[in-house]
Design an enzyme around this catalytic site. Structure first.
Site, mmCIF file in Angstrom:
data_model
loop_
_atom_site.group_PDB
_atom_site.id
_atom_site.type_symbol
_atom_site.label_atom_id
_atom_site.label_comp_id
_atom_site.label_asym_id
_atom_site.label_seq_id
_atom_site.Cartn_x
_atom_site.Cartn_y
_atom_site.Cartn_z
ATOM 1 N N LYS A 115 0.870 -1.125 0.058
ATOM 2 C CA LYS A 115 0.113 0.001 0.116
ATOM 3 C C LYS A 115 0.727 1.206 -0.015
ATOM 4 O O LYS A 115 0.285 2.232 -0.634
ATOM 5 C CB LYS A 115 -0.824 0.048 1.133
ATOM 6 C CG LYS A 115 -2.087 -1.021 0.989
ATOM 7 C CD LYS A 115 -3.424 -0.601 1.859
ATOM 8 C CE LYS A 115 -4.407 -1.544 1.756
ATOM 9 N NZ LYS A 115 -5.525 -1.607 2.825
ATOM 10 N N LYS A 217 -5.084 -10.732 -6.853
ATOM 11 C CA LYS A 217 -6.355 -11.226 -5.749
ATOM 12 C C LYS A 217 -7.504 -10.304 -6.520
ATOM 13 O O LYS A 217 -7.196 -9.257 -7.045
ATOM 14 C CB LYS A 217 -5.674 -10.675 -4.595
ATOM 15 C CG LYS A 217 -6.463 -11.074 -3.310
ATOM 16 C CD LYS A 217 -5.868 -10.586 -2.024
ATOM 17 C CE LYS A 217 -5.916 -8.835 -2.039
ATOM 18 N NZ LYS A 217 -5.644 -8.470 -0.861
ATOM 19 N N LYS A 220 -11.134 -4.742 -4.216
ATOM 20 C CA LYS A 220 -11.848 -3.317 -4.318
ATOM 21 C C LYS A 220 -11.345 -2.152 -5.168
ATOM 22 O O LYS A 220 -11.912 -1.533 -5.846
ATOM 23 C CB LYS A 220 -12.104 -2.739 -2.995
ATOM 24 C CG LYS A 220 -12.968 -3.589 -2.089
ATOM 25 C CD LYS A 220 -12.998 -2.950 -0.695
ATOM 26 C CE LYS A 220 -13.924 -3.929 0.478
ATOM 27 N NZ LYS A 220 -13.489 -3.497 1.840
#
Ligand code: AMP
Ligand code: TRP
Length: 355
Positions: A115, A217, A220
């Site tokens: 991130k 993966k 969102k």
């Protein structure tokens, strides 16, 4: 000597749309665990401001996740559903855990590295400390079991490390105050104030992959909406996305081993197994040797059958904002009462005067 009472805790961030990965990897397990355990399910709004501080509609996102919990079958009367920021003890215990955990532990977290990207110096301090807040979420209730997807495994190991260091650093004080509880750690019996929480990561869908790329993966944040099935998608959208899902030209193998190096095929088989509550073996026994032109329509039909009612129920519940808010308020009050008991003990153990 007593041991910890089994208690389940888990959290979901109010960012973006919930997708099939969240549903199969987490929420559906939350629902099943209600039969056997006391459960606390939390919309972790304080976590959602670690990567991005300003959100378009944080209250709306928090209510949407709550509606998804309720629509999936979580019972907010028998169990507890609330949003994290309402119970300030989470943030209070997180501060203490910031002083227990070491910077090196945080720097090793793969989610932080992913991130934060290349410019780590510019990531928020909250993003680095994220796992310490997650440990506090769990341990402020002294929860023993945490259902999550595979991507959270490292964070749960860190939660155990924090609990173990706290138990060890304060072992004498915990003993003097009579607050120690016996627990099993591998073959050993140990004593401490915080449990060494068990992750619950199992079944055929602990890591649901993108429908466009079986090595990534389902997430969102993927810019392509075709990469995921959203919990709010209607029947047409679900069917279309499954029919367009990337695959290879071979038919499905007749043995499970034949899925190796075929990530897209493996992903769709896993999704079918999870939705039909069977195993990959059973799916291969049924569809081995069949083409995707047969398997995909069967999967689309199954997905619509299982997911469309959840989407419809989510819309119905979301329309009643007063009800959703009442659930969060009531859950928050019940959660606070438990969390404050823990914090009183923790203040005593550390030596923070509070009365
Ligand atoms: P998040 O949306 O990151 O708050 O995740 C909520 C829950 O969904 C966590 O338990 C995650 O591990 C789980 N989860 C997220 N993405 C996936 C995925 N692609 N497959 C399985 N579980 C997932
Ligand atoms: N980090 C989790 C995720 O991104 C969300 C989370 C926050 C959580 N606190 C938790 C999950 C406590 C389980 C238990 O998915």
């Amino acid at each position: 000597m007593s041991s910890f009472k089994p208690l389940v805790f888990s959290g979901v961030q109010p960012t973006g749309n919930l997708h099939l990965g969240n549903y199969l990897g987490a929420i559906r397990k939350f629902v099943a665990l209600q039969e056997s355990h006391d459960c606390i399910y939390c919309v972790v709004d304080l976590h959602s401001i670690t990567a991005q501080l300003v959100h378009d509609d944080l209250p709306g996102q928090t209510r949407a996740i709550t509606a998804a919990f309720l629509a999936s079958g979580i019972d907010p009367k028998k169990h507890i559903v609330f949003n994290q920021s309402r119970v300030s003890q989470h943030a209070e215990l997180a501060w203490i855990f910031n002083c227990v955990a070491r910077i090196g532990w945080m720097n090793r977290m793969t989610q932080f590295k992913d991130k934060a990207g290349k410019d780590r110096e510019n990531a928020s301090l909250g993003l680095l400390a994220y796992p310490s807040l997650m440990a506090a979420d769990i341990l402020v209730y002294r929860a023993t079991h945490v259902p999550v997807g595979d991507d959270q495994k490292q964070h749960l190991e860190l939660t155990r490390d924090i609990a173990a260091k706290f138990n060890n650093d304060f072992s004498q004080k915990i003993g003097e105050l009579g607050l120690g509880v016996e627990m099993q750690a591998g073959d050993e019996t140990v004593n401490g104030y915080f449990p060494l929480t068990e992750p619950l990561i199992d079944g055929p869908a602990t890591r649901v992959m993108s429908l466009r790329d079986g090595t990534k993966k389902m997430s969102k944040s993927d810019p392509s909406d075709l990469s995921r099935i959203n919990l709010t998608d209607d029947a047409d959208a679900i069917s279309k996305k499954i029919k367009k899902a990337k695959t290879d030209p071979e038919p499905l193998p007749s043995e499970l081993g034949g899925l190796k190096d075929r990530p897209e095929a493996e992903n769709l088989v896993g999704i079918y197994a999870a939705l039909s509550e069977t195993s990959r073996e059973q799916v291969i026994a049924e569809f081995g040797g069949r083409q995707f032109s047969v398997f995909k329509p069967a999967l689309a039909e199954l997905a619509v059958e299982k997911l469309a009612p959840v989407a419809a129920e989510m819309r119905r519940i979301s329309a009643d904002r007063a009800y959703v808010d009442a659930v969060l308020r009531d859950g928050g009050e019940r959660a606070s009462a438990i969390a404050e008991r823990t914090m009183k003990d923790v203040r005593d153990i550390i030596g923070l005067l509070d009365d």
